[in-house]
Enzyme design. Structure first.
Site, PDB file in Angstrom:
ATOM      1  N   ASN A 107      43.874 -24.101  72.609  1.00 21.06           N
ATOM      2  CA  ASN A 107      42.896 -24.764  71.761  1.00 21.06           C
ATOM      3  C   ASN A 107      43.555 -25.957  71.081  1.00 21.06           C
ATOM      4  O   ASN A 107      44.689 -25.869  70.634  1.00 21.06           O
ATOM      5  CB  ASN A 107      42.390 -23.756  70.725  1.00 21.06           C
ATOM      6  CG  ASN A 107      41.036 -24.115  70.214  1.00 21.06           C
ATOM      7  OD1 ASN A 107      40.760 -25.278  69.955  1.00 21.06           O
ATOM      8  ND2 ASN A 107      40.194 -23.123  70.057  1.00 21.06           N
ATOM      9  N   TYR A 164      49.008 -17.474  60.752  1.00 24.62           N
ATOM     10  CA  TYR A 164      48.231 -16.561  61.578  1.00 24.62           C
ATOM     11  C   TYR A 164      48.351 -15.109  61.127  1.00 24.62           C
ATOM     12  O   TYR A 164      48.126 -14.187  61.916  1.00 24.62           O
ATOM     13  CB  TYR A 164      48.652 -16.683  63.046  1.00 24.62           C
ATOM     14  CG  TYR A 164      48.207 -17.965  63.707  1.00 24.62           C
ATOM     15  CD1 TYR A 164      46.866 -18.330  63.728  1.00 24.62           C
ATOM     16  CD2 TYR A 164      49.126 -18.804  64.330  1.00 24.62           C
ATOM     17  CE1 TYR A 164      46.455 -19.492  64.343  1.00 24.62           C
ATOM     18  CE2 TYR A 164      48.714 -19.968  64.955  1.00 24.62           C
ATOM     19  CZ  TYR A 164      47.378 -20.311  64.958  1.00 24.62           C
ATOM     20  OH  TYR A 164      46.963 -21.465  65.579  1.00 24.62           O
ATOM     21  N   HIS A 171      42.621 -26.742  64.966  1.00 23.59           N
ATOM     22  CA  HIS A 171      42.373 -25.606  64.076  1.00 23.59           C
ATOM     23  C   HIS A 171      41.553 -26.111  62.907  1.00 23.59           C
ATOM     24  O   HIS A 171      41.826 -27.176  62.360  1.00 23.59           O
ATOM     25  CB  HIS A 171      43.677 -25.008  63.555  1.00 23.59           C
ATOM     26  CG  HIS A 171      43.451 -24.053  62.425  1.00 23.59           C
ATOM     27  ND1 HIS A 171      43.011 -22.761  62.632  1.00 23.59           N
ATOM     28  CD2 HIS A 171      43.541 -24.216  61.080  1.00 23.59           C
ATOM     29  CE1 HIS A 171      42.859 -22.168  61.454  1.00 23.59           C
ATOM     30  NE2 HIS A 171      43.177 -23.029  60.501  1.00 23.59           N
ATOM     31  N   GLU A 223      45.470 -22.185  53.360  1.00 26.53           N
ATOM     32  CA  GLU A 223      46.163 -22.944  54.392  1.00 26.53           C
ATOM     33  C   GLU A 223      46.692 -24.275  53.871  1.00 26.53           C
ATOM     34  O   GLU A 223      47.798 -24.688  54.227  1.00 26.53           O
ATOM     35  CB  GLU A 223      45.240 -23.144  55.597  1.00 26.53           C
ATOM     36  CG  GLU A 223      44.978 -21.837  56.326  1.00 26.53           C
ATOM     37  CD  GLU A 223      43.869 -21.921  57.361  1.00 26.53           C
ATOM     38  OE1 GLU A 223      43.311 -23.017  57.589  1.00 26.53           O
ATOM     39  OE2 GLU A 223      43.566 -20.873  57.963  1.00 26.53           O
ATOM     40  N   LYS A 248      46.790 -29.446  67.255  1.00 26.71           N
ATOM     41  CA  LYS A 248      47.827 -28.622  67.865  1.00 26.71           C
ATOM     42  C   LYS A 248      48.628 -29.412  68.909  1.00 26.71           C
ATOM     43  O   LYS A 248      48.255 -30.533  69.259  1.00 26.71           O
ATOM     44  CB  LYS A 248      47.188 -27.372  68.455  1.00 26.71           C
ATOM     45  CG  LYS A 248      46.562 -26.495  67.369  1.00 26.71           C
ATOM     46  CD  LYS A 248      45.995 -25.233  67.957  1.00 26.71           C
ATOM     47  CE  LYS A 248      45.359 -24.370  66.886  1.00 26.71           C
ATOM     48  NZ  LYS A 248      44.852 -23.127  67.444  1.00 26.71           N
TER      49      LYS A 248
END
Length: 141
Positions: A106, A43, A109, A120, A3
């Site tokens: 965070n 998401y 992922h 994904e 991220k």
């Protein structure tokens, strides 16, 4: 996926190196800016939850590094290697335990199931962007 915080903190090489040293095989990698639309698809299961907008805002705040890794029991192993999502629960020695202090920021992922990983990967990569290659180290890890 790494991220925006990983890139901002200059931890990309460190995190990828740890995954490689563990024995995971990198077969897909790209640096990209995430659109609100792609973030929403990624998401989708969290839509309507109080933290949804924060997730989308964070993942679209800077570049991410999308990755595809392979290994036996890859999803379960990577989840364990990344550590718990909440930094207060992430054990030292895990990626989140060593580098993360805020759940909302965070740094990594990891798919939570084989089905999620498949979905994904299709969101983030075209088939021709995945490179399966012969690993000379196969069987050593």
């Amino acid at each position: 996926m790494l991220k925006p915080g990983v890139i901002n903190r200059r931890l990309v090489g460190e995190v990828i190196s740890r995954l490689e040293k563990k024995g995971f095989k990198l077969v897909g990698l790209k640096l990209m800016h995430v659109s609100k639309e792609l973030a929403g698809e990624h998401y989708a299961e969290h839509k309507g939850k109080p933290f949804y907008d924060e997730l989308v805002d964070y993942i679209t705040s800077g570049p991410v590094i999308a990755m595809v890794w392979q290994a036996d029991d890859c999803v379960a192993l990577i989840r364990k290697f990344c550590g718990a999502t909440k930094p207060t629960e992430a054990q030292p020695g895990t990626i989140r335990g060593d580098y993360c202090t805020h759940t909302a920021r965070n740094i990594i992922h990891a798919s939570d199931s084989d089905e999620s990983a498949e979905r994904e990967i299709k969101l983030w990569f075209k088939d021709e962007e995945i490179f399966d290659w012969k690993d000379c180290e196969d069987g050593w890890y």
